[in-house]
Each structure stands twice: as C-alpha cells, then as structure tokens.
Write a protein that holds these residues in place. Structure first.
Motif, PDB file in Angstrom:
ATOM      1  N   SER A  17       0.890  -1.120  -0.007  1.00 34.05           N
ATOM      2  CA  SER A  17       0.026   0.042   0.178  1.00 34.05           C
ATOM      3  C   SER A  17       1.021   1.290  -0.045  1.00 34.05           C
ATOM      4  O   SER A  17       2.117   1.197   0.764  1.00 34.05           O
ATOM      5  CB  SER A  17      -0.847  -0.114   1.243  1.00 34.05           C
ATOM      6  N   GLY A  18       0.636   2.111  -0.886  1.00 36.04           N
ATOM      7  CA  GLY A  18       1.217   3.369  -0.881  1.00 36.04           C
ATOM      8  C   GLY A  18       2.332   3.404  -1.911  1.00 36.04           C
ATOM      9  O   GLY A  18       3.331   4.277  -1.997  1.00 36.04           O
ATOM     10  N   SER A  19       2.585   2.207  -2.486  1.00 38.23           N
ATOM     11  CA  SER A  19       3.807   2.109  -3.490  1.00 38.23           C
ATOM     12  C   SER A  19       3.531   2.724  -4.900  1.00 38.23           C
ATOM     13  O   SER A  19       4.522   3.078  -5.559  1.00 38.23           O
ATOM     14  CB  SER A  19       3.958   0.808  -3.676  1.00 38.23           C
ATOM     15  N   GLY A  20       2.389   3.069  -5.150  1.00 43.99           N
ATOM     16  CA  GLY A  20       1.986   3.877  -6.662  1.00 43.99           C
ATOM     17  C   GLY A  20       1.414   2.881  -7.456  1.00 43.99           C
ATOM     18  O   GLY A  20       1.296   3.431  -8.727  1.00 43.99           O
ATOM     19  N   LYS A  21       0.896   1.662  -7.131  1.00 41.75           N
ATOM     20  CA  LYS A  21       0.202   1.000  -8.015  1.00 41.75           C
ATOM     21  C   LYS A  21      -1.009   1.483  -8.808  1.00 41.75           C
ATOM     22  O   LYS A  21      -1.118   1.461 -10.012  1.00 41.75           O
ATOM     23  CB  LYS A  21      -0.402  -0.310  -7.297  1.00 41.75           C
ATOM     24  N   THR A  22      -1.978   2.236  -8.015  1.00 41.23           N
ATOM     25  CA  THR A  22      -2.948   2.777  -8.724  1.00 41.23           C
ATOM     26  C   THR A  22      -2.854   3.721  -9.429  1.00 41.23           C
ATOM     27  O   THR A  22      -3.354   4.089 -10.940  1.00 41.23           O
ATOM     28  CB  THR A  22      -4.016   3.378  -7.463  1.00 41.23           C
ATOM     29  N   SER A  23      -1.699   4.779  -9.038  1.00 39.78           N
ATOM     30  CA  SER A  23      -1.371   5.843 -10.247  1.00 39.78           C
ATOM     31  C   SER A  23      -0.843   5.296 -11.406  1.00 39.78           C
ATOM     32  O   SER A  23      -1.069   5.762 -12.415  1.00 39.78           O
ATOM     33  CB  SER A  23      -0.241   6.579  -9.431  1.00 39.78           C
ATOM     34  N   SER A  68      11.329   3.232  -0.056  1.00 38.76           N
ATOM     35  CA  SER A  68      11.295   4.080   1.268  1.00 38.76           C
ATOM     36  C   SER A  68      10.093   3.700   1.971  1.00 38.76           C
ATOM     37  O   SER A  68       9.976   4.322   2.841  1.00 38.76           O
ATOM     38  CB  SER A  68      11.150   5.566   0.249  1.00 38.76           C
ATOM     39  N   LEU A  69       9.424   3.001   1.542  1.00 38.79           N
ATOM     40  CA  LEU A  69       7.980   2.460   2.368  1.00 38.79           C
ATOM     41  C   LEU A  69       8.495   1.685   3.586  1.00 38.79           C
ATOM     42  O   LEU A  69       7.922   1.224   4.609  1.00 38.79           O
ATOM     43  CB  LEU A  69       6.941   1.875   1.595  1.00 38.79           C
ATOM     44  N   GLY A  70      10.025   1.047   3.387  1.00 39.05           N
ATOM     45  CA  GLY A  70      10.288   0.314   4.590  1.00 39.05           C
ATOM     46  C   GLY A  70       9.779  -1.168   4.637  1.00 39.05           C
ATOM     47  O   GLY A  70       9.902  -1.655   5.338  1.00 39.05           O
ATOM     48  N   ARG A  71       9.142  -1.402   3.352  1.00 36.54           N
ATOM     49  CA  ARG A  71       8.855  -2.737   3.428  1.00 36.54           C
ATOM     50  C   ARG A  71       9.672  -3.591   2.361  1.00 36.54           C
ATOM     51  O   ARG A  71      10.271  -3.001   1.302  1.00 36.54           O
ATOM     52  CB  ARG A  71       7.289  -2.728   2.738  1.00 36.54           C
ATOM     53  N   PRO A  72       9.615  -5.053   2.560  1.00 26.73           N
ATOM     54  CA  PRO A  72      10.521  -5.695   1.780  1.00 26.73           C
ATOM     55  C   PRO A  72       9.965  -6.007   0.245  1.00 26.73           C
ATOM     56  O   PRO A  72       8.674  -5.683   0.031  1.00 26.73           O
ATOM     57  CB  PRO A  72      10.763  -7.036   2.497  1.00 26.73           C
ATOM     58  N   ALA A  73      10.799  -6.031  -0.588  1.00 32.64           N
ATOM     59  CA  ALA A  73      10.269  -6.348  -2.092  1.00 32.64           C
ATOM     60  C   ALA A  73       9.807  -7.623  -1.934  1.00 32.64           C
ATOM     61  O   ALA A  73      10.085  -8.800  -1.151  1.00 32.64           O
ATOM     62  CB  ALA A  73      11.702  -6.248  -3.053  1.00 32.64           C
ATOM     63  N   LEU A  74       8.774  -7.938  -3.093  1.00 29.90           N
ATOM     64  CA  LEU A  74       8.338  -9.345  -2.970  1.00 29.90           C
ATOM     65  C   LEU A  74       8.802 -10.356  -3.929  1.00 29.90           C
ATOM     66  O   LEU A  74       8.708 -11.518  -3.835  1.00 29.90           O
ATOM     67  CB  LEU A  74       6.665  -9.046  -3.585  1.00 29.90           C
ATOM     68  N   VAL A 116       8.818  -2.310 -10.948  1.00 31.92           N
ATOM     69  CA  VAL A 116       8.757  -0.966 -11.358  1.00 31.92           C
ATOM     70  C   VAL A 116       9.364  -0.411 -10.138  1.00 31.92           C
ATOM     71  O   VAL A 116       8.517  -0.628  -8.854  1.00 31.92           O
ATOM     72  CB  VAL A 116       7.472  -0.486 -11.707  1.00 31.92           C
ATOM     73  N   SER A 117      10.204   0.648 -10.228  1.00 33.55           N
ATOM     74  CA  SER A 117      10.753   1.063  -8.769  1.00 33.55           C
ATOM     75  C   SER A 117      11.452   2.500  -8.908  1.00 33.55           C
ATOM     76  O   SER A 117      11.548   2.610 -10.174  1.00 33.55           O
ATOM     77  CB  SER A 117      11.655  -0.037  -8.214  1.00 33.55           C
ATOM     78  N   ASP A 118      11.535   3.269  -7.821  1.00 30.76           N
ATOM     79  CA  ASP A 118      12.080   4.601  -7.944  1.00 30.76           C
ATOM     80  C   ASP A 118      13.480   4.532  -7.498  1.00 30.76           C
ATOM     81  O   ASP A 118      14.285   5.639  -7.219  1.00 30.76           O
ATOM     82  CB  ASP A 118      11.076   5.503  -7.068  1.00 30.76           C
ATOM     83  N   THR A 119      14.207   3.317  -7.551  1.00 30.34           N
ATOM     84  CA  THR A 119      15.496   3.090  -7.227  1.00 30.34           C
ATOM     85  C   THR A 119      16.171   2.289  -8.120  1.00 30.34           C
ATOM     86  O   THR A 119      15.605   1.510  -8.833  1.00 30.34           O
ATOM     87  CB  THR A 119      15.817   2.633  -5.717  1.00 30.34           C
ATOM     88  N   PRO A 120      17.679   2.457  -8.604  1.00 26.56           N
ATOM     89  CA  PRO A 120      18.038   1.398  -9.378  1.00 26.56           C
ATOM     90  C   PRO A 120      18.101   0.099  -9.082  1.00 26.56           C
ATOM     91  O   PRO A 120      18.034  -0.193  -7.891  1.00 26.56           O
ATOM     92  CB  PRO A 120      19.837   1.977  -9.325  1.00 26.56           C
TER      93      PRO A 120
END
Length: 178
Positions: A23-29, A129-135, A146-150
């Motif tokens: 939640s908050g990662s930007g899926k809907t946008s 930045s959400l502090g949650r692990p990658a899936l 899709v990420s905002d980091t390299p």
C-alpha cells in the motif's frame, strides 16, 4: 486461501497481468497512466481490483442497497452510463480470480491489482522508502519490477523499470503483451 492457476492468456480477457506491491507504492497511479494510454490507443482493458476491506459501493438508503440488504443474492444496477453487479457472499467463500475473470467482458488485456498469491505473471511496484521488503525475491511469478531506485544486485533477469518514467513501463507492457 488456495492458490489458483490462471493462464496468462486464457479466455477472452486477453493476457492477464497482476500488479502487486505494498500500500502506498504507487500501483493505482501507475495503473491509471497505463490504462489511459492503452485505452487511448483503442485497446479494451479490464481491471480486477482486490480489496481486503468491506467495500460499500452504493449509498445505504438507495433502492439497490435496500434490495441487497433485504436478501437479494445479486443486484444489478444498470444505467445508460454503467452496469454494476453486487453479490452478497453471506458467509460463502470468496470467488476465485478465475471465476471473476469469467464474468468479465472480452478485452485485449486484463490487469489484476492485488491477488499476490495467484499464480499469474506479475509486475511489482516497489518503493524501498516505504520500509517494506520487495516481493520479487520470494515470488517467481514476478516478471518485472517498477521502482524509484536503481536495480539492486541480486535482481536476476527481471526487467527493472523506472517508476518515474511510466512511458517506459508502458513500452515494456506493450512488448510483454505480444
């Protein structure tokens, strides 16, 4: 909940791609952008959105809500602008993704937001930045991130896309659909 296997190209719903992330990662946008661009190109895109919440889609005092609350199993609300079918489960098991897909009209592509446990190809939206692990390290069905980091070391052969460049994600999706 049992894992259901859904073919990425079964039925008339076109390829099926899950979009997962915290939640908050930007899926809907991201989905809004992708759907808008694809629809603008004349493609028909369906979406199945899973929610863990008790979703209320109609004002409680409207006729359709009153009929549903009176005990109707399903209420179809139809107008010249849209059609909605509300089904009360009343304690029955939640229908599977495959059952939901079977109810949809034909489409060129079906995007599924949520349903992390389903065995379908998935695009993960990952914002560290959400502090949650990658899936993706634990889910072999994730085909791109899709990420905002390299791209980190250990991302393997996954496509790594820039969350700040949704047109890059669109190009990847169009290629994936072929």
């Amino acid at each position: 909940m049992a894992i259901a296997t859904v073919s990425a190209t079964s039925g008339g719903h076109g390829p099926v791609l899950g979009v997962v992330g915290w939640s908050g990662s930007g899926k809907t946008s991201l989905l809004e952008h992708l759907i808008g661009r694809l629809a603008g190109q004349g493609l028909r895109v369906n979406v199945v959105k899973h929610s863990h919440h008790d979703v209320e889609l109609e004002p409680p005092r409207k006729d359709s809500a009153r009929l549903r609350m009176a005990g109707a199993a399903e209420v179809m609300l139809a107008s010249p602008y849209r059609v909605a079918i509300l089904r009360e489960l009343r304690g029955a098991d939640e229908p599977s993704l495959l059952e939901h897909l079977a109810r949809l009209a034909p489409a060129d592509l079906t995007l599924v937001e949520g349903y992390k446990w389903e065995r379908i190809p998935k695009l993960e939206v990952f914002r560290p930045s959400l502090g949650r692990p990658a899936l993706y390290p634990e889910d072999a069905d994730i085909v791109a991130v899709v990420s905002d980091t390299p791209r980190p070391d250990g991302a393997g052969g996954l496509a790594w896309l820039d969350l700040n460049d949704p047109d890059q994600v669109l190009a990847w999706l169009q290629n994936w659909m072929r």
